[in-house]
Enzyme design. Structure first.
Site, PDB file in Angstrom:
ATOM      1  N   GLY A  44       0.745  -1.352   0.030  1.00 37.30           N
ATOM      2  CA  GLY A  44      -0.099   0.065   0.014  1.00 37.30           C
ATOM      3  C   GLY A  44       0.674   1.227   0.049  1.00 37.30           C
ATOM      4  N   THR A  55      -6.091   5.100   0.294  1.00 32.84           N
ATOM      5  CA  THR A  55      -6.072   5.026  -1.230  1.00 32.84           C
ATOM      6  C   THR A  55      -4.771   3.847  -1.305  1.00 32.84           C
ATOM      7  OG1 THR A  55      -4.816   6.860  -1.307  1.00 32.84           O
ATOM      8  CG2 THR A  55      -7.024   6.785  -1.719  1.00 32.84           C
ATOM      9  N   CYS A  56      -3.866   4.022  -0.510  1.00 31.81           N
ATOM     10  CA  CYS A  56      -2.803   3.165  -0.547  1.00 31.81           C
ATOM     11  C   CYS A  56      -3.004   1.528  -0.488  1.00 31.81           C
ATOM     12  CB  CYS A  56      -1.447   3.762   0.426  1.00 31.81           C
ATOM     13  SG  CYS A  56      -1.890   3.459   1.890  1.00 31.81           S
ATOM     14  N   MET A  57      -4.063   1.400   0.149  1.00 31.20           N
ATOM     15  CA  MET A  57      -4.419  -0.043   0.275  1.00 31.20           C
ATOM     16  C   MET A  57      -5.976  -0.374  -0.255  1.00 31.20           C
ATOM     17  SD  MET A  57      -2.248  -1.412   2.300  1.00 31.20           S
ATOM     18  CE  MET A  57      -3.242  -2.883   2.710  1.00 31.20           C
TER      19      MET A  57
END
Length: 1136
Positions: free
Chosen positions: A822, A1103-1105
């Site tokens: 992520g 959002t990274c994940m």
């Protein structure tokens, strides 16, 4: 045993003689027969040698006797008529006189004295005219005053039949001797041959030998000179004299005279003069005789046939075509122009049927070339082809249907002859590789995306394979005639190609083509193959390919005419239309025509612009591209051709395809695949056919996938030999395969590459080469791009492996959390946002906010090219890991990802206003010169206007109506290609370190954008629901989750895109569905179901994940309101 002494003194045993003969064991019946045959053959050879020796001796004795008799006749003749024939008078011109008979018998044209005697006899003939009854004459036979004098020599033919025959025979010999003497001493007499013609009266008193001999040859071969004596038989008498001269080498003699009258070095100067004061006498002789032979061809041919029947041994008859072997004939002898068309047609009719070996022999033998001049035959072939090319357009000119039909046969004859000559000619001396289409008009083709040299190899093999004869020899130290080289450039002349195409392919519309009867189709197929073979040869010539294509597409209308005259009718009746070639190319009948059709059509699209395709509907109406009412159309033909050659056809088991067959198939794949791709791209922007019209009708999905997997499992690349039919299909005609299948393949190949590098990481876990992949990269949030560039630029191969990120906050402290993928996704998004920000200066935005490299980046940003190359690696890494990034790139820039060349049709995606202005210039009906444009363009560099030349000395080249297309293409080429060439090359270098070029060549611009940023199909809620993961207490049957899906279904498409961006940072869904989203989409319970204040909080996202943290709301309406508020306010993002 008794012994005796031999004659040599040696003692030998006495031989026994058996009276029963040789035993069977010693010689078989077959041996006896063979021995008998040899003995009989030996006796035959001995008799033949004896007869030959007798014949040779008789001939030698006869020759000696003839020479002695000629010497005696000469002695008596000189004693009777004087050493200068000064005692002869008109009385001695009678047929029974020995004056002409004796002179013609002993005269030796190699002797200067005999040439003077011959000239003296000609003066006497000219001076002995009939006093009355002069007949008016016209043309070259006329004298200086326009009258044809009535010669006393001709009038003797009216006395009796015997005298007529004797008189005609003496005239034949006299003319033949005059021509032989003039040609034999052409170099010495060149100055006299170049003097103006004097006329019969003046020539009779001329002191030099050439004028009287020329006038006698002209007058005695003129029919009107014999009219008073023979009446209607005058033409036959003239033809009889001409036929005799032809049998004695007339055309070789005229060729020698032509070379002396106007040497090649003087051709340019003489041709440049506006008008000559007088015609040289040598040129007048050559022109008159050529015109008379062509005018009386039927009579001359009949007399030749009669002579051949009377004689067992006939001397070699030279044809009028020998004249055209003189370099630049019409430029050097302009008076031949009125007869040029007849001379052209007679030549091609005579030579077209000769095979290459026979034509080569004729070129060597018929000119009497010196063996030391190894390039003489090649020079003659080049001159012949050059003269034919120069006269072809006029000879094949047709203004109506009747003339067009009459021009068909000569056109096909020329096609055959030109094809043979091109196969014999050595290319380099006459078509040097440095020759290009000169001038401003050529500029629009100079920077085409196709490599003429490389791509021409397949054409060269296919074009020359059919002709097995060796090329004519040429001395490398010899310099080819520059005039002939310039003349040979007419192979790509628009007027020539137009005349040929119109004659062979007469129909340019559906109405005209529909009138063609089915019985004519097989003959049309043969004619089309012959024409296409020549066109293929022309394109294989160095420096000619692009010009030939443009001329075929525009001047010759090849696309329309080939389609309506042949391809369209043949597609409707393949049994009649597709006639196999039956040669080594193994063409089923349509491969070569479809290849030429595709090349010309593709060239038209690149050059003309999309407005011609849609507005003017040129070169073909859109209904001809795709017709839903029938199985025909251009798209159907291209699909059939590509599917056959890429999937259905199997090479022979033994040895595979022959070189010419392999070359033809390769060119077909390239040309038809390129045209199919161009039409597909345009259909995506302005649809004229459904997507299915471009896709293979019977693509076996399971078989296709299995072959792709077999190819990837074997580690073969897309361009490698033996990579399988599926890879070949994607390499040459990817649009036959649905986009979804191609995208699956892309992800499968990338996944295989990732697995390979993952295995290598494990194997080299302790090596320095990949050790960096197992370390965290410290990245400061305050300078993400700087740190990323510094840390990742030197990673090399390790960039393919797993990279973990450790963020450093503003206080220099490591942020909590472990990168499970992520953080790296977030890192890539941050690098993309910062690196592609137009404010940074590395990239610029178009009017619709699509990004492309900034042409001035190197002037405003340090290490600009290295940074752009690094951003290419970043985009490549995102595609490599399957991470979608919100990165709208300009379509023309995406086109370069697949190695394609940007043309005028791509300009609207960069600068719509400039495209409108150029379109205005293209359609401008006034005087373009009044606009005051030149071949320059203005660039604003750091706020300062700078002019850039688009052509050498562009400031001095004004834009006119003739060269405006060149200007338009140069402007588009500069903006789309040259201006950003370095930056584009740097970006692609970085991209290709992770994403190989062959992986992306199977996609167009829109499809590449979807690979980078996701699909355009909108949010598929069912697919999203199937592949979402739940955590924190949520599950598929949870009441909040049920309400969430009901709420999401009420979102508008724009609201769904905003929601997707809120959760994944990308507004587009994954290309192949959420199954391929990495990391997987997840929904986590935020808070407790028992917490009464939980519904008051807003949802958040990591959002990274790809993680949505959803509080336990009580209703679908509440979920909808809270989500839209969080999405629209841009709040709710947090780090996990």
């Amino acid at each position: 045993m008794a012994q005796f002494r031999s004659w040599t003194g040696d003692f030998k045993k006495e031989q026994r003689v058996s009276l029963v003969g040789r035993s069977r064991a010693e010689e078989t019946r077959a041996q006896v027969l063979e021995r008998t045959r040899k003995e009989r053959e030996q006796r035959r050879q001995e008799k033949l040698q004896l007869r030959s020796a007798t014949t040779i001796q008789a001939a030698w004795r006869g020759l000696q006797a003839r020479q002695r008799h000629q010497a005696e006749v000469r002695r008596q003749w000189l004693a009777c008529y004087g050493n200068q024939a000064d005692t002869a008078s008109s009385v001695h011109l009678a047929p029974d006189s020995g004056f002409l008979r004796g002179l013609c018998y002993f005269a030796d044209i190699t002797e200067a004295q005999d040439v003077q005697l011959l000239a003296a006899a000609c003066r006497l003939v000219l001076a002995s005219q009939q006093a009355a009854g002069a007949v008016a004459g016209t043309g070259p036979a006329a004298g200086a005053g326009g009258q044809a004098p009535q010669l006393l020599l001709c009038m003797h033919a009216a006395a009796s039949k015997q005298q007529a025959e004797s008189s005609l025979y003496q005239c034949q010999q006299l003319v033949a001797l005059c021509l032989a003497a003039l040609s034999r001493h052409a170099e010495e007499l060149g100055g006299q041959l170049r003097q103006p013609r004097l006329g019969a009266a003046a020539a009779a008193s001329s002191a030099i030998p050439v004028p009287p001999m020329v006038e006698v040859a002209l007058l005695l071969t003129a029919p009107n000179s014999w009219e008073a004596a023979l009446g209607q038989a005058a033409a036959a008498a003239s033809a009889q004299i001409l036929e005799f001269a032809i049998r004695h080498g007339l055309f070789a003699q005229l060729a020698a005279i032509a070379a002396a009258v106007c040497p090649e070095v003087q051709a340019a100067a003489s041709g440049a003069s506006a008008q000559r004061k007088a015609v040289p006498c040598g040129e007048a002789l050559l022109t008159a005789l050529t015109v008379r032979i062509l005018g009386q061809q039927a009579v001359v041919t009949q007399r030749q046939q009669q002579q051949q029947r009377r004689q067992q041994h006939v001397s070699k008859v030279q044809g009028v075509q020998l004249l055209l072997c003189q370099p630049m004939l019409l430029q050097r002898l302009p008076t031949l122009a009125p007869a040029a068309t007849r001379l052209w047609r007679q030549t091609v009719a005579t030579l077209h049927a000769l095979p290459a070996s026979a034509l080569s022999t004729w070129l060597h033998d018929s000119h009497g070339f010196d063996a030391s001049n190894v390039g003489a035959a090649a020079g003659a072939a080049a001159a012949l082809l050059g003269n034919l090319l120069e006269g072809a357009a006029a000879a094949l000119k047709a203004d109506d249907g009747q003339q067009l039909a009459a021009a068909r046969q000569p056109a096909l004859q020329f096609v055959s002859l030109a094809s043979t000559l091109l196969a014999l000619l050595p290319c380099e001396p006459f078509f040097p590789s440095s020759t290009r289409w000169a001038g401003a008009d050529a500029s629009k083709w100079a920077d085409d995306d196709e490599d003429e040299g490389g791509e021409g190899q397949a054409l060269l093999v296919a074009a020359t394979a059919a002709t097995k004869a060796a090329r004519l020899p040429w001395d490398p130290a010899q310099q080819a005639s520059q005039g002939v080289v310039a003349q040979l450039q007419l192979v790509s002349s628009g007027s020539l190609l137009r005349a040929l195409v119109r004659a062979v392919l007469p129909h340019s519309s559906a109405a005209a083509g529909s009138s063609q009867q089915s019985g004519q189709l097989r003959q049309t197929a043969a004619d089309v193959r012959q024409l296409c073979s020549l066109l293929q040869q022309l394109m294989a010539l160095p420096g000619q390919r692009q010009r030939v294509l443009v001329m075929l597409a525009f001047s010759a209308d090849l696309v329309q005419r080939l389609w309506f005259s042949y391809l369209r009718p043949a597609q409707a009746a393949p049994g009649e239309g597709w006639v196999p070639s039956g040669d080594a190319a193994c063409d089923p009948g349509w491969m070569l025509p479809v290849t030429l059709f595709s090349l010309a059509y593709s060239s038209f699209i690149i050059t003309a612009g999309d407005d011609e395709l849609y507005t003017a509907q040129r070169p073909l109406p859109l209904t001809e591209l795709y017709d839903p009412q029938s199985a025909g159309g251009v798209l159907a033909l291209l699909k059939m051709a590509l599917w056959h050659v890429l999937w259905m056809e199997v090479a022979p088991l033994q040895g595979g395809w022959a070189p010419e067959a392999a070359a033809l198939r390769l060119k077909l794949k390239q040309a038809a695949g390129k045209l199919m791709g161009q039409l597909h791209d345009r259909c995506c922007h302005h649809p004229f056919a459904p997507t299915e019209a471009f896709q293979a009708d019977a693509l076996p999905g399971e078989r296709f996938q299995s072959e792709m997997q077999a190819g990837t499992a074997a580690g073969r690349q897309l361009t490698e030999e033996g990579s399988g039919r599926a890879w070949g299909l994607l390499s040459f005609a990817p649009f036959l395969v649905p986009f979804r299948e191609r995208a699956k393949l892309f992800q499968a190949v990338v996944a295989q590459e990732r697995d390979r590098y993952s295995d290598m990481e494990i194997m080299h876990s302790f090596s320095h080469q990949f050790g960096s992949a197992h370390r965290f990269l410290p990245i400061k949030r305050t300078q993400v791009l700087h740190d990323a560039f510094e840390k990742m630029s030197g990673m090399g191969e390790a960039l393919h492996g797993r990279i973990r990120i450790q963020f450093i906050d503003a206080h220099g402290m490591e942020e909590a959390g472990v990168d499970g993928g992520g953080l790296f996704k977030e890192f890539l998004e941050m690098v993309v946002r910062e690196g592609f920000d137009p404010n940074l200066g590395l990239f610029k935005a178009t009017t619709d906010n699509r990004l492309y490299p900034n042409p001035q980046a190197q002037l405003t940003v340090d290490n600009a090219l290295r940074l752009i190359e690094f951003l290419g690696r970043v985009v490549g890494k995102a595609m490599y890991e399957g991470i979608l990034v919100e990165l709208p790139l300009a379509p023309f820039f995406l086109k370069k990802f697949r190695g394609a060349y940007c043309d005028i049709n791509d300009l609207p995606t960069l600068d719509p206003e400039l495209h409108r202005n150029l379109f205005f210039l293209k359609r401008y009906e006034g005087d373009v010169a009044d606009l005051g444009l030149s071949f320059t363009i203005t660039d604003i560099v750091l706020g300062v206007a700078q002019e850039v030349e688009l052509a050498p000395n562009g400031h001095d080249v004004a834009v006119t109506g003739d060269n405006r297309l060149a200007y338009i293409h140069r402007v588009a080429d500069y903006r789309l290609n040259k201006q950003i060439r370095e930056a584009t090359a740097a970006f692609l270098k970085g991209l290709h370190e992770l994403i190989k070029p062959e992986w992306v060549r199977m996609f167009n611009e829109e499809e590449l954008q979807m690979l980078i940023s996701g699909g355009q199909q909108g949010l598929d809620i069912d697919d999203m629901r199937t592949h979402v993961q739940y955590s924190g207490g949520y599950h598929e049957e949870h009441p909040v989750i049920q309400e969430f899906w009901r709420a999401l279904a009420t979102f508008t498409p724009k609201e769904q895109a905003d929601f997707l961006r809120f959760v994944t940072s990308c507004a587009r869904p994954p290309l192949l569905g959420f199954q391929y989203l990495s990391p997987p989409l997840a929904i986590q319970l935020a808070g407790s179901m028992l917490d009464e204040r939980a519904p008051d909080r807003l949802p958040t996202a990591a959002t990274c994940m790809n993680l949505l943290k959803l509080p336990p709301y009580r209703s679908a309406q509440q979920i909808r309101d809270k989500l839209l508020y969080a999405v629209e306010s841009g709040a709710g993002f947090e780090l996990s």
